[in-house]
Scaffold this motif. Sequence first.
Motif, PDB file in Angstrom:
ATOM      1  N   THR A 306      51.856  37.732  35.625  1.00  0.00           N
ATOM      2  CA  THR A 306      50.897  38.817  35.370  1.00  0.00           C
ATOM      3  C   THR A 306      51.179  39.580  34.082  1.00  0.00           C
ATOM      4  O   THR A 306      50.329  40.356  33.630  1.00  0.00           O
ATOM      5  N   GLN A 307      52.352  39.375  33.503  1.00  0.00           N
ATOM      6  CA  GLN A 307      52.710  40.147  32.309  1.00  0.00           C
ATOM      7  C   GLN A 307      51.756  39.872  31.150  1.00  0.00           C
ATOM      8  O   GLN A 307      51.298  40.791  30.469  1.00  0.00           O
ATOM      9  N   ALA A 308      51.442  38.584  30.927  1.00  0.00           N
ATOM     10  CA  ALA A 308      50.530  38.253  29.829  1.00  0.00           C
ATOM     11  C   ALA A 308      49.117  38.742  30.122  1.00  0.00           C
ATOM     12  O   ALA A 308      48.386  39.141  29.197  1.00  0.00           O
ATOM     13  N   ARG A 309      48.722  38.762  31.396  1.00  0.00           N
ATOM     14  CA  ARG A 309      47.371  39.213  31.753  1.00  0.00           C
ATOM     15  C   ARG A 309      47.194  40.710  31.510  1.00  0.00           C
ATOM     16  O   ARG A 309      46.085  41.169  31.243  1.00  0.00           O
ATOM     17  N   GLN A 310      48.279  41.450  31.617  1.00  0.00           N
ATOM     18  CA  GLN A 310      48.163  42.899  31.440  1.00  0.00           C
ATOM     19  C   GLN A 310      47.819  43.271  30.002  1.00  0.00           C
ATOM     20  O   GLN A 310      47.371  44.396  29.729  1.00  0.00           O
ATOM     21  N   LEU A 311      48.014  42.334  29.055  1.00  0.00           N
ATOM     22  CA  LEU A 311      47.685  42.624  27.659  1.00  0.00           C
ATOM     23  C   LEU A 311      46.185  42.674  27.419  1.00  0.00           C
ATOM     24  O   LEU A 311      45.728  43.260  26.440  1.00  0.00           O
ATOM     25  N   ASP A 312      45.425  42.047  28.305  1.00  0.00           N
ATOM     26  CA  ASP A 312      43.964  42.068  28.187  1.00  0.00           C
ATOM     27  C   ASP A 312      43.454  43.383  28.771  1.00  0.00           C
ATOM     28  O   ASP A 312      43.602  43.645  29.962  1.00  0.00           O
ATOM     29  N   ALA A 313      42.845  44.205  27.913  1.00  0.00           N
ATOM     30  CA  ALA A 313      42.395  45.532  28.359  1.00  0.00           C
ATOM     31  C   ALA A 313      41.311  45.451  29.422  1.00  0.00           C
ATOM     32  O   ALA A 313      41.126  46.387  30.208  1.00  0.00           O
ATOM     33  N   SER A 314      40.580  44.353  29.467  1.00  0.00           N
ATOM     34  CA  SER A 314      39.483  44.240  30.429  1.00  0.00           C
ATOM     35  C   SER A 314      39.949  43.809  31.821  1.00  0.00           C
ATOM     36  O   SER A 314      39.165  43.831  32.758  1.00  0.00           O
ATOM     37  N   HIS A 315      41.197  43.385  31.926  1.00  0.00           N
ATOM     38  CA  HIS A 315      41.733  42.915  33.204  1.00  0.00           C
ATOM     39  C   HIS A 315      42.769  43.908  33.728  1.00  0.00           C
ATOM     40  O   HIS A 315      43.598  44.416  32.959  1.00  0.00           O
ATOM     41  N   HIS A 316      42.701  44.153  35.036  1.00  0.00           N
ATOM     42  CA  HIS A 316      43.662  45.063  35.655  1.00  0.00           C
ATOM     43  C   HIS A 316      44.184  44.424  36.937  1.00  0.00           C
ATOM     44  O   HIS A 316      43.413  43.946  37.773  1.00  0.00           O
ATOM     45  N   LEU A 341      45.534  30.878  40.706  1.00  0.00           N
ATOM     46  CA  LEU A 341      44.808  31.792  41.585  1.00  0.00           C
ATOM     47  C   LEU A 341      44.378  33.055  40.843  1.00  0.00           C
ATOM     48  O   LEU A 341      43.276  33.581  41.083  1.00  0.00           O
ATOM     49  N   ILE A 342      45.234  33.563  39.951  1.00  0.00           N
ATOM     50  CA  ILE A 342      44.858  34.744  39.167  1.00  0.00           C
ATOM     51  C   ILE A 342      43.700  34.421  38.227  1.00  0.00           C
ATOM     52  O   ILE A 342      42.742  35.204  38.089  1.00  0.00           O
ATOM     53  N   GLU A 343      43.756  33.254  37.597  1.00  0.00           N
ATOM     54  CA  GLU A 343      42.680  32.844  36.690  1.00  0.00           C
ATOM     55  C   GLU A 343      41.354  32.737  37.444  1.00  0.00           C
ATOM     56  O   GLU A 343      40.310  33.201  36.953  1.00  0.00           O
ATOM     57  N   ASN A 344      41.380  32.133  38.634  1.00  0.00           N
ATOM     58  CA  ASN A 344      40.152  32.020  39.418  1.00  0.00           C
ATOM     59  C   ASN A 344      39.625  33.393  39.832  1.00  0.00           C
ATOM     60  O   ASN A 344      38.408  33.635  39.832  1.00  0.00           O
ATOM     61  N   ALA A 345      40.547  34.303  40.186  1.00  0.00           N
ATOM     62  CA  ALA A 345      40.118  35.632  40.617  1.00  0.00           C
ATOM     63  C   ALA A 345      39.426  36.384  39.482  1.00  0.00           C
ATOM     64  O   ALA A 345      38.406  37.058  39.696  1.00  0.00           O
ATOM     65  N   PHE A 346      39.951  36.277  38.258  1.00  0.00           N
ATOM     66  CA  PHE A 346      39.322  36.950  37.124  1.00  0.00           C
ATOM     67  C   PHE A 346      38.046  36.234  36.687  1.00  0.00           C
ATOM     68  O   PHE A 346      37.047  36.871  36.334  1.00  0.00           O
ATOM     69  N   ARG A 347      38.072  34.909  36.706  1.00  0.00           N
ATOM     70  CA  ARG A 347      36.917  34.162  36.172  1.00  0.00           C
ATOM     71  C   ARG A 347      35.715  34.240  37.098  1.00  0.00           C
ATOM     72  O   ARG A 347      34.582  34.392  36.638  1.00  0.00           O
ATOM     73  N   THR A 352      39.241  43.430  38.227  1.00  0.00           N
ATOM     74  CA  THR A 352      40.347  44.097  38.919  1.00  0.00           C
ATOM     75  C   THR A 352      40.722  43.280  40.153  1.00  0.00           C
ATOM     76  O   THR A 352      39.855  42.925  40.963  1.00  0.00           O
ATOM     77  N   ILE A 353      41.997  42.974  40.260  1.00  0.00           N
ATOM     78  CA  ILE A 353      42.478  42.228  41.421  1.00  0.00           C
ATOM     79  C   ILE A 353      43.722  42.924  41.970  1.00  0.00           C
ATOM     80  O   ILE A 353      44.367  43.720  41.280  1.00  0.00           O
ATOM     81  N   VAL A 354      44.048  42.602  43.215  1.00  0.00           N
ATOM     82  CA  VAL A 354      45.216  43.171  43.890  1.00  0.00           C
ATOM     83  C   VAL A 354      46.079  42.020  44.394  1.00  0.00           C
ATOM     84  O   VAL A 354      45.575  41.097  45.047  1.00  0.00           O
ATOM     85  N   ILE A 355      47.386  42.085  44.096  1.00  0.00           N
ATOM     86  CA  ILE A 355      48.339  41.074  44.553  1.00  0.00           C
ATOM     87  C   ILE A 355      49.309  41.753  45.508  1.00  0.00           C
ATOM     88  O   ILE A 355      49.946  42.749  45.169  1.00  0.00           O
ATOM     89  N   ASN A 356      49.409  41.208  46.707  1.00  0.00           N
ATOM     90  CA  ASN A 356      50.248  41.786  47.752  1.00  0.00           C
ATOM     91  C   ASN A 356      51.214  40.723  48.271  1.00  0.00           C
ATOM     92  O   ASN A 356      50.812  39.574  48.498  1.00  0.00           O
ATOM     93  N   THR A 357      52.480  41.085  48.459  1.00  0.00           N
ATOM     94  CA  THR A 357      53.473  40.180  49.043  1.00  0.00           C
ATOM     95  C   THR A 357      54.230  40.901  50.155  1.00  0.00           C
ATOM     96  O   THR A 357      54.432  42.113  50.110  1.00  0.00           O
ATOM     97  N   PHE A 358      54.657  40.144  51.154  1.00  0.00           N
ATOM     98  CA  PHE A 358      55.477  40.697  52.232  1.00  0.00           C
ATOM     99  C   PHE A 358      56.204  39.557  52.927  1.00  0.00           C
ATOM    100  O   PHE A 358      55.869  38.378  52.753  1.00  0.00           O
ATOM    101  N   TYR A 359      57.198  39.928  53.722  1.00  0.00           N
ATOM    102  CA  TYR A 359      58.046  38.950  54.403  1.00  0.00           C
ATOM    103  C   TYR A 359      57.917  39.127  55.912  1.00  0.00           C
ATOM    104  O   TYR A 359      58.054  40.238  56.425  1.00  0.00           O
TER     105      TYR A 359
END
Length: 441
Positions: A306-316, A341-347, A352-359
């Motif tokens: 996600t680090q590279a995606r954060q550089l795009d101002a239109s994506h959050h 999966l991130i690319e598909n979510a933006f395209r 704006t997308i939300v990524i959640n992880t848990f164990y």
Amino acid sequence: MRLLPKSAFGQTVLLIGVLLLINQVVSYLSVTYYFIRPSYQQINSLLATQVKSVIADDLLVSNQAARERYYKQTAIRVIDESDAQKTGLENATFYGFMSDEVSDQLKMNADVRISTGSDRSAANEPPYLVWISVQRYPDTWIAIPITGLNEANISPLTMYLMVIGILSVAGGWLFVRRMTRPLQSLQRAAVEVGRGHFPPPLEEEGSSEIMAVTRAFNRMNQGIKQLEHDRTLMTAGISHDLRTPLTRIRLATEMLPDEQDWIKEGIVNDIEDMNAIIDQFIEYARFDTEEIHEQADLNTLISEATQARQLDASHHIALKLGDLPALNLRRIAIKRVIENLIENAFRYGSDTIVINTFYDAREQRVYCKIRDFGPGIPEASLSDVFMPFAQGDKARGSLGSGLGLAITRRIIEAHEGQIRLRNHPQGGLIAEFWLPQRDKL
């Protein structure tokens, strides 16, 4: 709660155990009624005969001298109750079934008790004394010495049946285990083939039928492996042959005059799209599994993706990452899943997308969910989105080859995990996958 086992091994062992239990019960009852019971009836008959002899000699009345002579001749005592209590009657055990049989043979009520040698201090006393009192002379007891009764807590018959039962169950368990072990190996190998791996040929063992199945599986495994190899070579060759004319077209495009830049730009874009599609074909056909497994943190891979995606101002991207244990996985492959999966979510979803992880500690699984806020996918198409070339995202404007999600699913399943897409009740699509916490994959 299921009581009956589902496996052939469990069902066979259960069947053997039930049949053996029935056999043991029948054997025990047969021996008891046809061998042990007649022996006890014979003992009771002898006891009744001795009592009749004592009664016939008129020893139950007060005749101490005659009782002493009878004792010296037969070792059978006839004593009053007060003396009997001191001799061992106090600790004697009452036996109802012996009392009933002796009473039937004497035609009068009789009280039969048995005391052991440990109840008496004399060293020369017999191991057992049978105490008998008849209704006509209730204050007088006849003490008859008995030898040969079993002194063990568990009879030899019970020990014999227990040993036979244990040996039979153990033998049945070994037999069934030997029969089902090749099936278990076959099942594990089939799972590996389903994940795209090709295990070495299985050893042919067991019964002739199982050996035939194993031999057929080995041939099928080798055939599928050869088909995969031929497909990879064919795809690589076709891709190489397609790229050669595409390269020539691009070189020719570069020679177009400046006033035709709009044509050149369109051709270059088409060539890049075609190269991307060819790359996906190669990647799907190759399914590279040579990357080594290593301990990695899924949250770290998500942060890197996600680090590279954060550089795009239109994506959050909103990250809600929980504490996760380290997993044994292929870093590049799992990172490719996340990026896809991130690319598909933006395209096809939203900016704006939300990524959640848990164990999940109970299931020992690590979960990752990526949600967008787009139009979602029709429910009827959700089951087909992971099929190659299915293009389930057409409802959201997809123009790709339809291999991205197919590659993603193959990677997740190769890690013994699962992936699925589902529509959120409040709108948008959720792509979620889980990976098991294992030492090795």
